[in-house]
Scaffold this active site. Structure first.
Site, PDB file in Angstrom:
ATOM      1  CG  HIS A 108      -1.381   1.372   1.618  1.00  0.00           C
ATOM      2  ND1 HIS A 108      -0.784   2.141   2.602  1.00  0.00           N
ATOM      3  CD2 HIS A 108      -2.411   2.103   1.144  1.00  0.00           C
ATOM      4  CE1 HIS A 108      -1.430   3.290   2.713  1.00  0.00           C
ATOM      5  NE2 HIS A 108      -2.416   3.295   1.845  1.00  0.00           N
ATOM      6  CG  HIS A 146      11.736  -1.461   6.871  1.00  0.00           C
ATOM      7  ND1 HIS A 146      11.110  -0.463   7.581  1.00  0.00           N
ATOM      8  CD2 HIS A 146      10.894  -2.527   6.898  1.00  0.00           C
ATOM      9  CE1 HIS A 146       9.953  -0.901   8.038  1.00  0.00           C
ATOM     10  NE2 HIS A 146       9.796  -2.151   7.644  1.00  0.00           N
TER      11      HIS A 146
END
Length: 301
Positions: A108, A146
């Site tokens: 998302h 990340h």
């Protein structure tokens, strides 16, 4: 800077971002998006780009919206009651990709701009972020995701990534299940630090690094064979996605309360999903590893 100029700059960026992401996903999937433009009775409109039953993605939606009104909905004004009677505009690009292969994570991403005006001044802020929802535990994928976010945010302050990561962990948490939706990412809202240029530059950076963060994972996993059991687990885990979006997500609530286009608001839903009563993973399985080592609050980089 006049509000019209701010809105124009943001709109140009968002429409180009939508086009760039759609083109990139079409190249990977081999199937084209349907472009569905719509108008909102209360003011504004948008374009929803949808790909369904593709070669890689079961559903991929990339929506641009620019909506406006004369009175803020409760979801936007409850924390800022002084803005209740102002005219407002909200612009954003929001996407959710649900892959067919359970080894490719759902993703998302959202970037948005909000401005409320009266005859005296403008109140504006940016928001957005992205988060990853894997169904199977691949550490290299999570670290890549990340690390890309951390590197991209470094020019905006040493602690920006960590702050946004913590906010993401807190936001994408299913309170009724006491578990994270996925392995997080970054999340920010009501962001208006320093000035418009700084805040807009940060938001643009988030939008631009999305493909770098996600596409290498897709390329690595999309052709790996999987079993019916693994597909079944993917459908079960998707139920958490539905629960979060309908019960907690502020963006969904804002869209409904502001009388947005329901079909576009709910494009984030997976096309197939299942619920199983009181299910738990087998001991020492990949599914149990996901729960025990990945669906926890953790610093990945």
């Amino acid at each position: 800077m006049a509000s019209e100029n701010k809105v124009k700059q943001v709109q140009d960026f968002l429409t180009n971002l939508q086009s760039d992401i759609v083109e990139a996903i079409q190249l990977i999937d081999g199937k084209n998006f349907i472009h569905d433009s719509w108008q909102r009775t209360e003011g504004g409109g948008g374009t929803t780009c949808i790909l369904e039953n593709g070669n890689v993605f079961e559903r991929a939606g990339v929506g641009f919206s620019h909506v406006l009104g004369n009175k803020l909905p409760k979801s936007a004004s409850q924390q800022r009651p002084e803005l209740e009677n102002r005219k407002w505009e909200a612009l954003g690009v929001s996407l959710v990709f649900h892959p067919y292969n359970p080894f490719v994570p759902t993703v998302h991403m959202n970037v948005r701009f909000f401005i409320a005006s009266n005859n005296e001044d403008d109140v504006w802020w940016f928001g957005g972020g992205m988060d990853l929802t894997p169904y199977y535990p691949f550490e290299e994928d999570v670290i890549h995701f990340h690390q890309t976010l951390k590197t991209g945010l470094e020019p905006f302050g040493d602690h920006t990534y960590q702050k946004f990561k913590d906010q993401c962990d807190d936001y994408f948490f299913l309170n009724h299940r006491n578990e994270p939706r996925g392995i997080g990412g970054i999340f920010f809202d009501d962001f208006s630090e320093k000035d418009f240029t700084f805040s807009f530059d940060l938001t643009r950076k988030v939008g631009k690094i999305f493909l770098t963060a996600y596409l290498p994972i897709v390329q690595r996993r999309k052709d790996v064979s999987f079993t019916d059991k693994q597909r079944d687990f993917q459908l079960y885990r998707r139920s958490r996605y539905v629960e979060f979006n309908l019960l907690q997500d502020r963006g969904t609530l804002f869209g409904i309360q502001s009388k947005g286009r329901t079909e576009s608001i709910l494009m984030s839903m997976p096309p197939m999903v299942k619920w199983s009563y009181d299910w738990s993973p087998e001991k020492n399985s990949m599914e149990s590893k996901l729960y025990n080592e990945f669906l926890i609050k953790k610093n990945w980089v």
